[in-house]
Design an enzyme around this catalytic site. Structure first.
Site, mmCIF file in Angstrom:
data_model
loop_
_atom_site.group_PDB
_atom_site.id
_atom_site.type_symbol
_atom_site.label_atom_id
_atom_site.label_comp_id
_atom_site.label_asym_id
_atom_site.label_seq_id
_atom_site.Cartn_x
_atom_site.Cartn_y
_atom_site.Cartn_z
ATOM 1 N N HIS A 181 97.907 18.336 -24.502
ATOM 2 C CA HIS A 181 97.876 19.426 -23.537
ATOM 3 C C HIS A 181 97.292 20.686 -24.182
ATOM 4 O O HIS A 181 97.607 21.021 -25.328
ATOM 5 C CB HIS A 181 99.296 19.719 -23.046
ATOM 6 C CG HIS A 181 99.338 20.733 -21.952
ATOM 7 N ND1 HIS A 181 99.109 20.409 -20.624
ATOM 8 C CD2 HIS A 181 99.575 22.064 -21.970
ATOM 9 C CE1 HIS A 181 99.215 21.497 -19.892
ATOM 10 N NE2 HIS A 181 99.482 22.518 -20.680
ATOM 11 N N SER A 222 96.371 24.091 -16.641
ATOM 12 C CA SER A 222 97.829 23.952 -16.695
ATOM 13 C C SER A 222 98.480 24.684 -15.522
ATOM 14 O O SER A 222 98.182 24.373 -14.371
ATOM 15 C CB SER A 222 98.335 24.448 -18.052
ATOM 16 O OG SER A 222 99.670 24.089 -18.267
ATOM 17 N N ASP A 269 99.937 13.969 -23.012
ATOM 18 C CA ASP A 269 100.407 15.176 -22.325
ATOM 19 C C ASP A 269 101.502 14.787 -21.342
ATOM 20 O O ASP A 269 101.296 13.864 -20.529
ATOM 21 C CB ASP A 269 99.226 15.809 -21.581
ATOM 22 C CG ASP A 269 99.561 17.108 -20.873
ATOM 23 O OD1 ASP A 269 100.741 17.490 -20.833
ATOM 24 O OD2 ASP A 269 98.618 17.732 -20.358
#
Length: 305
Positions: free
Chosen positions: A278, A153, A248
């Site tokens: 996610h 991320s 996501d």
């Protein structure tokens, strides 16, 4: 894409709801409270397994604490600097200990985690500068190894920014980038399709971005929006592995970044993991798709290095 949750993913989300109830959005809390909530929610994924051959807690040359995980398969040749995610504002090396262990086992490399300064108190480029400082001092942590970089991320975003800032000098051998932030287009297909989650939402990402840096200049700075970087900067990157979660808001970021790389004739690897949300790689204790994603990352790592 169908955007249908895999049964295993649905089971994990149902279990979280049953155990925790509906939790407040950490991006709407004061920073300290939001961080405490993120820490509590993410530390559940940690544990003593998979076991390591050795674990070291060391101090980096810039005075930062680092945790070194050495798996049983470690041959003393490779090391990976792992940069944790959390929207540049939350989480820590401690919340991603389970991720570091999984990555170490599947790659056969030592994995080093550390904490960097977090937004909004420390906006861009503070966290990136901390990553660069740890990278510059990595030989004092583990000497004589070939080093790569990885992140999930916002950690994947920082890993790419680190490589850009190195400007072709002292680059990692490879980069492993898990469901990364690579653009700031909040009208992309996935931002529209997955605007309300589950999990990460468009509104949360807007707040994360605002914590990290003002809107002005985001699209012009490659260290903020790597998918828009000049061809020469992208071409200079080491071999990369990217993955994305299908469900996501950031999926289109990875798709666009991968497309830019492919258009340059590069042979980086890119996978979209169907039916997951996610952050799914944090969930390896309960989610088989997470375990499989680490295994895939290990296979590609060995092929690239």
């Amino acid at each position: 894409m169908s955007l249908t949750l895999a049964p295993e993913m649905r089971a994990v989300l149902d279990r979280l709801l049953a155990e925790d109830g509906v939790q407040p959005d950490p991006t709407l809390l004061p920073p300290a409270e939001g961080r405490a909530a993120a820490e509590a929610g993410n530390r559940r994924w940690n544990g003593p397994e998979p076991a390591m051959a050795r674990e070291l807690r060391v101090e980096t040359p810039d005075g930062r604490r680092a945790h070194v995980f050495l798996p049983a398969g470690d041959l003393g040749r490779e090391a990976i600097l792992f940069i944790h995610g959390g929207g540049w504002a939350f989480c820590s090396a401690a919340t991603h200990e389970g991720a570091a262990r999984q990555l170490a086992v599947e790659t056969g490399a030592a994995v080093v985690t550390f904490d960097y300064r977090l937004a909004p108190e420390h906006p861009y480029p503070a966290g990136l500068e901390d990553c660069l400082a740890v990278w510059a001092g990595r030989e004092a942590i583990l000497a004589g190894r070939r080093w790569s970089v990885a992140g999930d991320s916002a950690g994947a975003h920082l890993a790419v920014a680190l490589m850009f800032r190195l400007n072709g000098r002292d680059l990692p051998a490879t980069g492993l980038l898990f469901y990364g932030v690579f653009d700031a287009d909040f009208e992309s297909p996935s931002y529209v399709e997955v605007a309300e989650g589950p999990g990460l939402t468009r509104a949360k990402m807007l707040r994360y971005w605002d914590f990290y840096t003002p809107a002005a200049g985001r699209l012009e700075d490659p260290c903020l929006t790597p998918a828009r970087a000049p061809d020469a900067m992208l071409a200079a990157l080491p071999p990369l592995y990217l993955n994305a979660a299908e469900i996501d808001p950031l999926r289109s970021d990875a798709e666009r970044f991968s497309a830019r790389l492919t258009a340059l004739g590069r042979t980086d690897r890119f996978d979209i993991v169907p039916g997951v949300v996610h952050g799914f790689m944090q969930m390896s204790r309960w989610l088989p798709q997470s375990v499989a994603a680490y295994r895939r990352a290990g296979e590609v790592f060995r092929a690239l290095t």
